[in-house]
Design an enzyme around this catalytic site. Structure first.
Site, PDB file in Angstrom:
ATOM      1  N   ASP A  82       0.793  -1.240   0.000  1.00 14.75           N
ATOM      2  CA  ASP A  82       0.000   0.000   0.000  1.00 14.75           C
ATOM      3  C   ASP A  82       0.825   1.291   0.000  1.00 14.75           C
ATOM      4  O   ASP A  82       0.300   2.360   0.269  1.00 14.75           O
ATOM      5  CB  ASP A  82      -0.967   0.046   1.200  1.00 14.75           C
ATOM      6  CG  ASP A  82      -1.987  -1.082   1.126  1.00 14.75           C
ATOM      7  OD1 ASP A  82      -2.214  -1.592   0.004  1.00 14.75           O
ATOM      8  OD2 ASP A  82      -2.546  -1.451   2.167  1.00 14.75           O
ATOM      9  N   HIS A  94      29.043   5.296  -4.938  1.00 10.42           N
ATOM     10  CA  HIS A  94      27.639   5.650  -4.746  1.00 10.42           C
ATOM     11  C   HIS A  94      27.112   5.108  -3.414  1.00 10.42           C
ATOM     12  O   HIS A  94      26.005   4.587  -3.322  1.00 10.42           O
ATOM     13  CB  HIS A  94      26.778   5.173  -5.932  1.00 10.42           C
ATOM     14  CG  HIS A  94      26.965   5.997  -7.167  1.00 10.42           C
ATOM     15  ND1 HIS A  94      26.477   5.641  -8.401  1.00 10.42           N
ATOM     16  CD2 HIS A  94      27.589   7.182  -7.358  1.00 10.42           C
ATOM     17  CE1 HIS A  94      26.805   6.574  -9.290  1.00 10.42           C
ATOM     18  NE2 HIS A  94      27.483   7.514  -8.679  1.00 10.42           N
ATOM     19  N   ASP A 112      27.842  13.961  -1.552  1.00 11.43           N
ATOM     20  CA  ASP A 112      27.450  14.156  -2.954  1.00 11.43           C
ATOM     21  C   ASP A 112      25.934  14.260  -2.942  1.00 11.43           C
ATOM     22  O   ASP A 112      25.237  13.272  -2.687  1.00 11.43           O
ATOM     23  CB  ASP A 112      27.937  12.952  -3.782  1.00 11.43           C
ATOM     24  CG  ASP A 112      27.695  13.125  -5.280  1.00 11.43           C
ATOM     25  OD1 ASP A 112      26.883  13.997  -5.663  1.00 11.43           O
ATOM     26  OD2 ASP A 112      28.309  12.368  -6.051  1.00 11.43           O
ATOM     27  N   ASP A 129      24.292  18.779  -8.807  1.00 16.04           N
ATOM     28  CA  ASP A 129      25.072  17.569  -8.488  1.00 16.04           C
ATOM     29  C   ASP A 129      26.423  18.015  -7.936  1.00 16.04           C
ATOM     30  O   ASP A 129      27.387  18.159  -8.685  1.00 16.04           O
ATOM     31  CB  ASP A 129      25.232  16.724  -9.764  1.00 16.04           C
ATOM     32  CG  ASP A 129      25.998  15.437  -9.510  1.00 16.04           C
ATOM     33  OD1 ASP A 129      26.251  15.103  -8.332  1.00 16.04           O
ATOM     34  OD2 ASP A 129      26.356  14.760 -10.504  1.00 16.04           O
ATOM     35  N   HIS A 166      36.070   6.374 -12.028  1.00 17.44           N
ATOM     36  CA  HIS A 166      34.976   6.953 -12.819  1.00 17.44           C
ATOM     37  C   HIS A 166      35.503   7.983 -13.812  1.00 17.44           C
ATOM     38  O   HIS A 166      36.711   8.207 -13.910  1.00 17.44           O
ATOM     39  CB  HIS A 166      33.913   7.577 -11.897  1.00 17.44           C
ATOM     40  CG  HIS A 166      34.441   8.624 -10.948  1.00 17.44           C
ATOM     41  ND1 HIS A 166      34.673   9.911 -11.335  1.00 17.44           N
ATOM     42  CD2 HIS A 166      34.773   8.557  -9.629  1.00 17.44           C
ATOM     43  CE1 HIS A 166      35.110  10.608 -10.295  1.00 17.44           C
ATOM     44  NE2 HIS A 166      35.192   9.806  -9.243  1.00 17.44           N
ATOM     45  N   HIS A 171      29.832  14.385 -16.359  1.00 16.40           N
ATOM     46  CA  HIS A 171      28.732  13.926 -17.213  1.00 16.40           C
ATOM     47  C   HIS A 171      27.809  15.094 -17.472  1.00 16.40           C
ATOM     48  O   HIS A 171      27.786  16.065 -16.695  1.00 16.40           O
ATOM     49  CB  HIS A 171      27.974  12.772 -16.529  1.00 16.40           C
ATOM     50  CG  HIS A 171      27.619  13.073 -15.101  1.00 16.40           C
ATOM     51  ND1 HIS A 171      26.529  13.825 -14.746  1.00 16.40           N
ATOM     52  CD2 HIS A 171      28.250  12.773 -13.931  1.00 16.40           C
ATOM     53  CE1 HIS A 171      26.490  13.947 -13.429  1.00 16.40           C
ATOM     54  NE2 HIS A 171      27.527  13.336 -12.901  1.00 16.40           N
ATOM     55  N   HIS A 203      22.535  12.193 -14.580  1.00 20.26           N
ATOM     56  CA  HIS A 203      23.376  11.789 -15.718  1.00 20.26           C
ATOM     57  C   HIS A 203      22.513  12.089 -16.939  1.00 20.26           C
ATOM     58  O   HIS A 203      21.743  11.246 -17.393  1.00 20.26           O
ATOM     59  CB  HIS A 203      23.749  10.309 -15.638  1.00 20.26           C
ATOM     60  CG  HIS A 203      24.641  10.006 -14.475  1.00 20.26           C
ATOM     61  ND1 HIS A 203      24.986   8.730 -14.097  1.00 20.26           N
ATOM     62  CD2 HIS A 203      25.288  10.830 -13.598  1.00 20.26           C
ATOM     63  CE1 HIS A 203      25.791   8.787 -13.034  1.00 20.26           C
ATOM     64  NE2 HIS A 203      25.973  10.049 -12.716  1.00 20.26           N
ATOM     65  N   GLU A 252      34.197  16.511 -11.866  1.00 18.90           N
ATOM     66  CA  GLU A 252      34.249  15.813 -10.582  1.00 18.90           C
ATOM     67  C   GLU A 252      35.386  14.803 -10.460  1.00 18.90           C
ATOM     68  O   GLU A 252      35.148  13.612 -10.258  1.00 18.90           O
ATOM     69  CB  GLU A 252      32.914  15.112 -10.324  1.00 18.90           C
ATOM     70  CG  GLU A 252      32.406  14.231 -11.443  1.00 18.90           C
ATOM     71  CD  GLU A 252      31.114  13.522 -11.067  1.00 18.90           C
ATOM     72  OE1 GLU A 252      31.101  12.863 -10.020  1.00 18.90           O
ATOM     73  OE2 GLU A 252      30.129  13.628 -11.826  1.00 18.90           O
ATOM     74  N   TYR A 258      40.464   7.848  -4.542  1.00 16.46           N
ATOM     75  CA  TYR A 258      39.902   7.023  -3.468  1.00 16.46           C
ATOM     76  C   TYR A 258      40.893   5.917  -3.133  1.00 16.46           C
ATOM     77  O   TYR A 258      41.256   5.124  -4.008  1.00 16.46           O
ATOM     78  CB  TYR A 258      38.577   6.392  -3.924  1.00 16.46           C
ATOM     79  CG  TYR A 258      37.673   7.383  -4.647  1.00 16.46           C
ATOM     80  CD1 TYR A 258      36.716   8.115  -3.953  1.00 16.46           C
ATOM     81  CD2 TYR A 258      37.806   7.595  -6.029  1.00 16.46           C
ATOM     82  CE1 TYR A 258      35.907   9.038  -4.610  1.00 16.46           C
ATOM     83  CE2 TYR A 258      37.007   8.513  -6.705  1.00 16.46           C
ATOM     84  CZ  TYR A 258      36.057   9.230  -5.990  1.00 16.46           C
ATOM     85  OH  TYR A 258      35.270  10.139  -6.652  1.00 16.46           O
ATOM     86  N   ARG A 282      36.381  13.525  -3.434  1.00 16.98           N
ATOM     87  CA  ARG A 282      35.826  13.945  -4.731  1.00 16.98           C
ATOM     88  C   ARG A 282      35.387  15.393  -4.563  1.00 16.98           C
ATOM     89  O   ARG A 282      34.864  15.770  -3.509  1.00 16.98           O
ATOM     90  CB  ARG A 282      34.637  13.068  -5.135  1.00 16.98           C
ATOM     91  CG  ARG A 282      33.990  13.499  -6.444  1.00 16.98           C
ATOM     92  CD  ARG A 282      33.100  12.409  -7.090  1.00 16.98           C
ATOM     93  NE  ARG A 282      31.892  12.090  -6.355  1.00 16.98           N
ATOM     94  CZ  ARG A 282      31.700  10.988  -5.645  1.00 16.98           C
ATOM     95  NH1 ARG A 282      32.656  10.091  -5.540  1.00 16.98           N
ATOM     96  NH2 ARG A 282      30.563  10.775  -5.013  1.00 16.98           N
ATOM     97  N   GLU A 329      33.174  18.162  -6.770  1.00 16.69           N
ATOM     98  CA  GLU A 329      32.307  18.199  -7.961  1.00 16.69           C
ATOM     99  C   GLU A 329      31.581  19.529  -8.064  1.00 16.69           C
ATOM    100  O   GLU A 329      30.861  19.932  -7.142  1.00 16.69           O
ATOM    101  CB  GLU A 329      31.280  17.059  -7.862  1.00 16.69           C
ATOM    102  CG  GLU A 329      30.279  17.031  -8.999  1.00 16.69           C
ATOM    103  CD  GLU A 329      29.391  15.791  -8.977  1.00 16.69           C
ATOM    104  OE1 GLU A 329      29.154  15.238  -7.878  1.00 16.69           O
ATOM    105  OE2 GLU A 329      28.939  15.387 -10.068  1.00 16.69           O
TER     106      GLU A 329
HETATM  107  N1  GLY Z   1      25.882  12.002  -8.014  1.00 16.99           N
HETATM  108  C1  GLY Z   1      26.267  11.057  -8.947  1.00 16.99           C
HETATM  109  C2  GLY Z   1      27.383  11.505  -9.747  1.00 16.99           C
HETATM  110  O1  GLY Z   1      28.102  12.387  -9.336  1.00 16.99           O
HETATM  111  O2  GLY Z   1      27.573  11.064 -10.845  1.00 16.99           O
HETATM  112 MN    MN Z   2      28.128  13.760 -10.927  1.00 20.45          MN
HETATM  113 MN    MN Z   3      27.619  13.711  -7.771  1.00 25.94          MN
END
Ligand code: GLY
Ligand code: MN
Ligand code: MN
Length: 453
Positions: A53, A256, A273, A284, A363, A367, A374, A397, A401, A419, A421
């Site tokens: 529900d 993530h 983040d 972001d 990574h 993006h 994304h 970004e 790590y 990171r 960003e």
């Molecule tokens: N927040 C996800 C990324 O930075 O791609």
């Molecule tokens: Mn990002």
């Molecule tokens: Mn991010």
């Protein structure tokens, strides 16, 4: 005295003219490219059940919102460039009982009136009406395999269409990819898009600053998330653009991470983040800072290195270069940093070629950013990298790590994840940073963390 707002109806979140103009632009492009026997079909996002529900809070499909501004589930847009009616929607009927439980629905009439759609039918009429409206068509833009429910209805529609035309030379309509088509429009942001994105970035920035000011050793990651959520809503965000990543200590090395349930300890770094969504556009932002407000020497070395890389990349952004140039630049500079920190050995070319650097930087440099975190849009066109153009928006970004379990890394660096960003708009000469409201210089961070709101 003002008449009381009885809240028996709703109004579209944004001016319907915005969406009308977008449909006109897309229709014109389809006409120019494919002629008037190609339509576009976009479906709403399905509702998802969370548990008995309880549904996940509904959020419209980005393409559906981009072209209609309509926020209800079980809706479809059929755009027939050059024909009358050109824009057709199928939506849920009004339903007194359901509305008592779940709230207001526009219904076909309300949708037509409030959203400026040429013709609106009940979603129950989709099987029959869609076949009538597509009779004589040769192809249709639609994104297959994104929404099983919609695929099922489209399969039936295509089958019925073929059957209805008999053996008259019409086969199954050719399906062209709607997301590739629409991605090209969404990739270059106009002033409306940019106003929304700037606002999303501004709200996100305010929330990051609140988190920095409010962080103290002993708080849980979730308590810091609460500080940010409060700012999001206070500043007018609809929701977060993606799940919060509030990662203290070694959790920052999980890209993530979203458990967000640990205690932020004295001496650890905290990587956040998070981005607010405003009118379907999301910020972001990532910042990494010491929980106790003072970087240790080892933390400072990694942080200062990543910050230098990030600033160099941002300075390099301008129209004409390729996104891939930024990726390559990020990799090269971060590998230099890995050498400085004694994380890798040997020759730089070999480290990059063997992808050894991915252990510490798994990574990409960023993006596209917009309605989806994304965001839509191609990075390469038929295998060739595309040059940056004014109006494109993306993240920068870089990160480094060092997993806590990595016994090959210097002991002082283990468990450090950094990171940084920011979100940028490509301008005529370079770029505008939309997220500069959040400190990232070491002295600025040390001056603000834990100082209270
Ligand atoms: N927040 C996800 C990324 O930075 O791609
Ligand atoms: Mn990002
Ligand atoms: Mn991010």
């Amino acid at each position: 005295m003002n008449k009381m707002n009885l809240k028996t109806s709703r109004r579209p979140t944004e001016n319907p003219e915005i969406f009308k103009a977008r449909r006109a632009k897309v229709a014109k492009a389809i006409l120019g490219k494919d002629g008037d026997t190609t339509a576009l079909l976009v479906a709403s996002h399905p509702e998802l059940i969370r548990n008995y529900d309880v549904h996940y809070l509904y959020r419209q499909d980005s393409n559906m919102y981009y072209l209609t501004g309509f926020e209800e589930p079980e809706s479809v847009l059929l755009l027939r460039p050059g024909k009358t009616p050109e824009s057709v929607m199928f939506v849920r009927n009004k339903d007194v009982e359901r509305e008592t439980w779940d709230g207001f629905r526009y219904g076909p009439e309300g949708t037509k009136k409030e959203y400026g759609i040429d013709e609106v039918f009940s979603i129950d009429d989709f099987p029959k009406k869609s076949v009538e409206l597509l009779s004589g068509y040769e192809s249709i833009y639609y994104r297959l395999f994104k929404n099983k429910d919609a695929d099922h209805h489209v399969e039936k529609m295509l089958t019925d269409l073929r059957l209805s035309s008999g053996r008259s030379g019409y086969g199954i309509l050719t399906i062209k990819d709607a997301d590739t088509l629409l991605g090209e429009f969404r990739l270059i942001k106009d002033q409306t898009d940019l106003a929304n994105l700037r606002k999303a970035c501004e709200i996100s920035a305010v929330a990051h600053v609140a988190a920095m000011k409010g962080t103290k050793p002993g708080m849980t990651e979730r308590q810091i998330q609460a500080l940010m959520t409060a700012e999001f809503y206070k500043q007018g965000a609809a929701r977060e653009g993606y799940n919060f990543i509030i990662a203290s200590g070694n959790s920052a090395t999980t890209l993530h991470y979203n458990f967000n349930d640990q205690v932020c300890e004295d001496g650890e770094l905290l990587l956040i983040d998070a981005g607010a969504e405003y009118n379907y556009y999301t910020g972001d932002i990532t910042r990494t800072y010491p929980v106790n407000g003072k970087f240790s020497e080892a933390q400072k070395k990694v942080y200062a290195g990543v910050l230098k890389v990030q600033k160099e990349i941002i300075n390099f952004v301008k129209p004409g270069i390729f996104f891939k140039d930024l990726h390559d630049m990020g990799t090269s500079l971060l590998v230099d940093l890995m050498f400085e920190l004694n994380l890798v050995r040997g020759r730089k070319e070999d480290v990059i070629k063997s992808l050894e650097h991915k252990k510490y930087y798994p990574h990409g440099v960023g993006h596209w950013l917009g309605m989806d975190v994304h965001d839509a849009g191609l990075y390469h066109i038929k295998g060739k990298p595309r040059p940056l153009e004014p109006g494109m928006t993306f993240t920068v970004e870089p990160g480094l790590y060092v997993p806590g379990t990595d016994t090959s890394a210097p002991a002082e660096l283990r468990g450090i994840g950094v990171r940084i960003e920011d979100n940028v708009i490509v301008t005529e000469k370079g770029c505008e940073v939309m997220t500069s409201g959040v400190p990232k210089e070491i002295e600025e961070i040390e001056a603000i963390v834990g100082r209270g709101n």
